[in-house]
Design a protein around this motif. Structure first.
Motif, PDB file in Angstrom:
ATOM      1  N   GLU A 184      34.807  42.798  47.220  1.00 11.59           N
ATOM      2  CA  GLU A 184      35.124  41.780  46.353  1.00 11.59           C
ATOM      3  C   GLU A 184      36.408  41.130  47.202  1.00 11.59           C
ATOM      4  OE1 GLU A 184      36.904  40.127  42.007  1.00 11.59           O
ATOM      5  OE2 GLU A 184      35.088  41.276  42.144  1.00 11.59           O
ATOM      6  N   ALA A 185      37.603  42.089  47.516  1.00 11.99           N
ATOM      7  CA  ALA A 185      38.615  41.422  48.053  1.00 11.99           C
ATOM      8  C   ALA A 185      38.212  40.686  49.463  1.00 11.99           C
ATOM      9  CB  ALA A 185      39.802  42.511  48.398  1.00 11.99           C
ATOM     10  N   SER A 186      37.181  41.438  50.103  1.00 10.98           N
ATOM     11  CA  SER A 186      36.704  40.908  51.585  1.00 10.98           C
ATOM     12  C   SER A 186      36.270  39.600  51.219  1.00 10.98           C
ATOM     13  CB  SER A 186      35.689  42.049  51.951  1.00 10.98           C
ATOM     14  OG  SER A 186      35.303  41.530  53.255  1.00 10.98           O
ATOM     15  N   GLN A 187      35.358  39.368  50.135  1.00  8.23           N
ATOM     16  CA  GLN A 187      34.769  37.986  49.990  1.00  8.23           C
ATOM     17  C   GLN A 187      35.947  36.930  49.959  1.00  8.23           C
ATOM     18  OE1 GLN A 187      31.779  38.819  47.088  1.00  8.23           O
ATOM     19  NE2 GLN A 187      30.369  39.520  48.267  1.00  8.23           N
ATOM     20  N   HIS A 188      36.742  37.348  48.940  1.00  8.35           N
ATOM     21  CA  HIS A 188      37.783  36.190  48.329  1.00  8.35           C
ATOM     22  C   HIS A 188      38.876  35.906  49.592  1.00  8.35           C
ATOM     23  CE1 HIS A 188      36.890  37.087  43.944  1.00  8.35           C
ATOM     24  NE2 HIS A 188      36.168  36.480  44.407  1.00  8.35           N
ATOM     25  N   ARG A 216      46.824  41.041  49.253  1.00 11.31           N
ATOM     26  CA  ARG A 216      47.350  41.581  48.183  1.00 11.31           C
ATOM     27  C   ARG A 216      46.877  40.679  46.874  1.00 11.31           C
ATOM     28  NH1 ARG A 216      52.227  42.093  50.942  1.00 11.31           N
ATOM     29  NH2 ARG A 216      53.393  40.463  49.507  1.00 11.31           N
ATOM     30  N   ARG A 217      46.869  39.352  47.052  1.00 17.94           N
ATOM     31  CA  ARG A 217      46.355  38.898  45.904  1.00 17.94           C
ATOM     32  C   ARG A 217      44.946  38.740  45.632  1.00 17.94           C
ATOM     33  NH1 ARG A 217      49.527  34.352  48.195  1.00 17.94           N
ATOM     34  NH2 ARG A 217      47.452  33.428  48.977  1.00 17.94           N
ATOM     35  N   THR A 221      43.349  40.513  42.057  1.00 17.90           N
ATOM     36  CA  THR A 221      42.214  39.899  41.429  1.00 17.90           C
ATOM     37  C   THR A 221      41.011  40.797  41.368  1.00 17.90           C
ATOM     38  OG1 THR A 221      42.954  37.741  42.276  1.00 17.90           O
ATOM     39  CG2 THR A 221      40.687  37.983  41.382  1.00 17.90           C
ATOM     40  N   ALA A 222      40.723  41.430  42.483  1.00 24.58           N
ATOM     41  CA  ALA A 222      39.459  42.401  42.438  1.00 24.58           C
ATOM     42  C   ALA A 222      39.884  43.576  41.552  1.00 24.58           C
ATOM     43  CB  ALA A 222      39.163  42.720  44.087  1.00 24.58           C
ATOM     44  N   VAL A 223      41.011  44.025  41.615  1.00 28.06           N
ATOM     45  CA  VAL A 223      41.383  45.325  40.720  1.00 28.06           C
ATOM     46  C   VAL A 223      41.184  44.977  39.102  1.00 28.06           C
ATOM     47  CG1 VAL A 223      43.074  46.814  39.839  1.00 28.06           C
ATOM     48  CG2 VAL A 223      42.691  46.505  42.501  1.00 28.06           C
ATOM     49  N   ALA A 224      41.769  43.677  38.903  1.00 26.06           N
ATOM     50  CA  ALA A 224      41.610  43.253  37.423  1.00 26.06           C
ATOM     51  C   ALA A 224      40.157  42.814  36.927  1.00 26.06           C
ATOM     52  CB  ALA A 224      42.306  42.019  37.398  1.00 26.06           C
ATOM     53  N   HIS A 225      39.249  42.876  38.178  1.00 29.68           N
ATOM     54  CA  HIS A 225      37.848  42.429  37.660  1.00 29.68           C
ATOM     55  C   HIS A 225      37.240  43.865  37.338  1.00 29.68           C
ATOM     56  CE1 HIS A 225      37.451  38.277  39.390  1.00 29.68           C
ATOM     57  NE2 HIS A 225      38.197  38.138  38.445  1.00 29.68           N
TER      58      HIS A 225
END
Length: 228
Positions: A184-188, A216-217, A221-225
């Motif tokens: 998800e971090a890669s996509q965002h 980091r942002r 976000t991905a961790v929170a999801h």
């Protein structure tokens, strides 16, 4: 004689071996293994070691188990050798994956001997002379791309696994959750996954630099999801 030039990414480790024997003025070469990077050197050494007076060369390639695009250069070497020395060169026994690769690039894989003083493949029409050959060339390009992607994935796997371990330790998540966080971090962030993994792994080492703020942002976000 075996090839010393194994490809860095090879998994099979099946080196090219060429056994040569002479029958009158014919040289019979039995080829086994993989026609990949370094195969032209092995073939060139075998041709250079042939005694004088040879007028025909026959290659039995039934033992060739794998052929990639760099191995196709061996056919060019055969053409060049046949033309320079006036030697008739033929091959027989193409099968399996090597045969399919040759068919994709529009080369004849039949065992019919050819006449004349050039190598067995010299009198073939251009590889893109027909719509079928063009289609096969496009398919080969797609195969090349897939191979390159697979090689990149294999190269990236260790650092990705390390990054998953860092995320699991930092956030108490499962391996699957760590993978989803990376994806998800890669996509965002529009950053390739292996580059994100490398940044996370580097930041975990003593004195390592933290990932850039946009990354980091995206990670937060991905961790929170994915982590309750």
């Amino acid at each position: 004689m075996t090839s010393a030039g194994l490809a860095m990414h090879t998994v099979r480790l099946n080196a090219l071996v060429i056994d040569a024997r002479r029958e009158g003025r014919r040289a019979l070469l039995t080829v086994r293994g993989e026609l990949v990077h370094g195969g032209t050197d092995t073939l060139g050494d075998a041709l250079a070691a042939l005694p004088p007076g040879i007028t025909a060369i026959e290659l039995d390639v039934a033992g060739v188990s794998f052929l990639d695009t760099t191995g196709l250069a061996c056919l060019d070497l055969l053409n060049e050798y046949g033309g320079q020395h006036g030697v008739r060169v033929t091959t027989h026994g193409w099968r399996g994956q090597p045969r399919r690769v040759l068919e994709l690039v529009g080369l004849d894989t039949t065992d019919t001997p050819r006449t004349g003083g050039t190598a067995g493949f010299a009198d073939l029409p251009p590889r893109t002379a027909s719509a079928v050959a063009r289609e096969r060339a496009e398919q080969l390009d797609m195969l090349r791309m897939e191979i390159a992607q697979l090689r990149q994935a294999l190269d990236s796997r260790p650092v990705i696994d390390q990054a998953r371990g860092v995320l699991m330790a930092a956030h108490g998540c499962t391996p699957d959750q760590a993978w989803e966080i990376l994806r998800e971090a890669s996509q965002h962030s529009n950053v390739k996954l292996h580059r994100i993994a490398a940044a996370i792994t580097a930041s975990a080492s003593p004195g390592g630099p933290p990932p850039p703020e946009p990354l980091r942002r995206a990670l937060r976000t991905a961790v929170a999801h994915h982590v309750p």
